[in-house]
Design an enzyme around this catalytic site. Sequence first.
Site, PDB file in Angstrom:
ATOM      1  N   ARG A 143       0.850  -1.202   0.000  1.00  0.00           N
ATOM      2  CA  ARG A 143       0.000   0.000   0.000  1.00  0.00           C
ATOM      3  C   ARG A 143       0.882   1.248   0.000  1.00  0.00           C
ATOM      4  O   ARG A 143       0.621   2.213  -0.690  1.00  0.00           O
ATOM      5  CB  ARG A 143      -0.950   0.013   1.214  1.00  0.00           C
ATOM      6  CG  ARG A 143      -1.654   1.367   1.354  1.00  0.00           C
ATOM      7  CD  ARG A 143      -2.857   1.398   2.282  1.00  0.00           C
ATOM      8  NE  ARG A 143      -2.723   0.561   3.447  1.00  0.00           N
ATOM      9  CZ  ARG A 143      -1.930   0.804   4.497  1.00  0.00           C
ATOM     10  NH1 ARG A 143      -1.186   1.905   4.537  1.00  0.00           N
ATOM     11  NH2 ARG A 143      -1.862  -0.028   5.507  1.00  0.00           N
ATOM     12  N   TYR A 170     -17.145  16.483 -15.574  1.00  0.00           N
ATOM     13  CA  TYR A 170     -17.425  15.044 -15.613  1.00  0.00           C
ATOM     14  C   TYR A 170     -18.450  14.722 -14.513  1.00  0.00           C
ATOM     15  O   TYR A 170     -18.307  15.166 -13.377  1.00  0.00           O
ATOM     16  CB  TYR A 170     -16.116  14.289 -15.378  1.00  0.00           C
ATOM     17  CG  TYR A 170     -16.289  12.805 -15.262  1.00  0.00           C
ATOM     18  CD1 TYR A 170     -16.587  12.043 -16.382  1.00  0.00           C
ATOM     19  CD2 TYR A 170     -16.190  12.168 -14.035  1.00  0.00           C
ATOM     20  CE1 TYR A 170     -16.767  10.678 -16.278  1.00  0.00           C
ATOM     21  CE2 TYR A 170     -16.360  10.803 -13.925  1.00  0.00           C
ATOM     22  CZ  TYR A 170     -16.654  10.062 -15.053  1.00  0.00           C
ATOM     23  OH  TYR A 170     -16.837   8.715 -14.944  1.00  0.00           O
ATOM     24  N   ASP A 198      -8.129  18.709 -14.484  1.00  0.00           N
ATOM     25  CA  ASP A 198      -8.416  17.343 -14.921  1.00  0.00           C
ATOM     26  C   ASP A 198      -7.993  17.265 -16.386  1.00  0.00           C
ATOM     27  O   ASP A 198      -8.636  17.826 -17.272  1.00  0.00           O
ATOM     28  CB  ASP A 198      -9.910  17.046 -14.746  1.00  0.00           C
ATOM     29  CG  ASP A 198     -10.277  15.608 -15.146  1.00  0.00           C
ATOM     30  OD1 ASP A 198      -9.527  14.989 -15.918  1.00  0.00           O
ATOM     31  OD2 ASP A 198     -11.339  15.128 -14.701  1.00  0.00           O
ATOM     32  N   LYS A 232      -8.642   6.124 -19.372  1.00  0.00           N
ATOM     33  CA  LYS A 232      -8.971   6.651 -20.691  1.00  0.00           C
ATOM     34  C   LYS A 232      -7.719   6.612 -21.581  1.00  0.00           C
ATOM     35  O   LYS A 232      -7.209   5.548 -21.836  1.00  0.00           O
ATOM     36  CB  LYS A 232      -9.550   8.056 -20.531  1.00  0.00           C
ATOM     37  CG  LYS A 232     -10.591   8.170 -19.382  1.00  0.00           C
ATOM     38  CD  LYS A 232     -11.848   7.366 -19.633  1.00  0.00           C
ATOM     39  CE  LYS A 232     -12.774   7.281 -18.407  1.00  0.00           C
ATOM     40  NZ  LYS A 232     -13.131   8.534 -17.771  1.00  0.00           N
TER      41      LYS A 232
HETATM   42  C1  LIG Z   1     -13.646   8.954 -16.521  1.00  0.00           C
HETATM   43  C2  LIG Z   1     -13.324  10.302 -16.025  1.00  0.00           C
HETATM   44  C3  LIG Z   1     -13.082  10.537 -14.656  1.00  0.00           C
HETATM   45  C4  LIG Z   1     -13.236   9.446 -13.607  1.00  0.00           C
HETATM   46  O1  LIG Z   1     -12.301   8.443 -13.746  1.00  0.00           O
HETATM   47  P1  LIG Z   1     -12.543   6.900 -13.338  1.00  0.00           P
HETATM   48  O2  LIG Z   1     -11.273   6.254 -13.745  1.00  0.00           O
HETATM   49  O3  LIG Z   1     -13.741   6.434 -14.086  1.00  0.00           O
HETATM   50  O4  LIG Z   1     -12.775   6.890 -11.866  1.00  0.00           O
HETATM   51  C5  LIG Z   1     -12.734  11.818 -14.275  1.00  0.00           C
HETATM   52  N1  LIG Z   1     -12.636  12.825 -15.162  1.00  0.00           N
HETATM   53  C6  LIG Z   1     -12.873  12.645 -16.484  1.00  0.00           C
HETATM   54  C7  LIG Z   1     -12.737  13.797 -17.410  1.00  0.00           C
HETATM   55  C8  LIG Z   1     -13.222  11.385 -16.951  1.00  0.00           C
HETATM   56  O5  LIG Z   1     -13.461  11.215 -18.262  1.00  0.00           O
END
Ligand SMILES: *Cc1c(COP(=O)(O)O)cnc(C)c1O
Length: 393
Positions: free
Chosen positions: A57, A110, A183, A208
């Site tokens: 961890r 998001y 983000d 992503k």
């Molecule tokens: C998918 C996404 C998230 C969240 O991420 P997870 O891996 O699904 O927890 C946050 N911000 C954006 C822009 C996203 O596309």
Amino acid sequence: MTNDELPGFSTRALHAGQEADPATGAVVTPIYQVSTYKQDGVGALRTGLGTGYEYSRSGNPTRTSLEVQFAALEQADGAWAFASGLAAEDAVLRALLVPGDHVVFPNDAYGGTYRLVKKVFEPWGVEHTPVDLGDLDAVRAAVRPGSTRLVWLETPTNPLLTIGDIAAIAEIAHAAGALLVVDNTFASPYLQTPLLLGADLVVHSTTKYAGGHSDVVGGVVAVRDGDDGRGGTLSARIAFHQNAMGAVPGAFDSWLVQRGLKTLAVRMERHCDNAERVVDFLTSHPRVTQVLYPGLPEFRNHDVAARQMRRFGGMVSFRTAGVEDALAVCGRTELFTLGESLGGVESLVEHPGRMTHASVAGSLLEVPDDLVRLSVGIEDADDLIADLAQALG
Ligand SMILES: *Cc1c(COP(=O)(O)O)cnc(C)c1O
């Protein structure tokens, strides 16, 4: 360090944090599927990749390898990997906020980020103001000097692809005594490096583009180190929370993201090439009423996107004559798979109003119901266009 003094992006992606395994010479970082580590005497920890290992961890060499690689790509002082993008966001929010703090937040963020802030942090006493981060005057009006602790910027946003000016918003945030979090999921570190434009922290859903193959869920926080405003450093605070809260990725998931990052540059170039072809096709289609793509000269803040992004990305949204048309397109595509998520090598289509953004229906973040979102993959562009042509009828 400026850009020119660093090896190129792909060289960093392939070499940062990826020395050959000291024990065997393996050229790929092994998957250290282990929870605990032998100590050479009480408290005498082995090092290797980074600091001493005692328990996975707190630290695991496969995860360290990903963190070093990611920090190199975002040109960050440090990066910390998490079990999902939302776990990474939660770590930032919990590490930096206390009850009574205020957050300025995109009005088309998001959906999961909105849910976290609204349903978890609001009851905990953190206030937020949703604002159009594409409008600098609106951002200036929303910050409350002294109580705004964070400005949260997503650019481009999901699914409307709104562009916020990172450098200008960093100035506004800093003048009010707040930190700027970006983000960077949609752009990926290949297309945009917010920390070089004044942002303090970057978060990613590595699920992503970073992972890129729709086979792993993960997140990362990358930090330009500085004063956290509460007597410590940002790096120390995020590192502490990663271990204290424990939402860490396993070794195999860390390894998958690290492998994905090695091809990020070539994948992003192809995503962008294909998206541009798809945009050309959609803009001249009679059943499409509007195409949303930051690369279009008429798109709002196109000039900002051109300044802060290398290219305009693989996400394309478009509006149709009504909800029936939008649902019909989503139901008819064959190569574009109907599904949530984005950023994988295969193309995806979705209806944000009923899928990814269903949880924000009725709120300020509601999206138009005639909207279709495409994650344009790396198939052959001609085939993708043919599929959209038949789906649009
Ligand atoms: C998918 C996404 C998230 C969240 O991420 P997870 O891996 O699904 O927890 C946050 N911000 C954006 C822009 C996203 O596309």
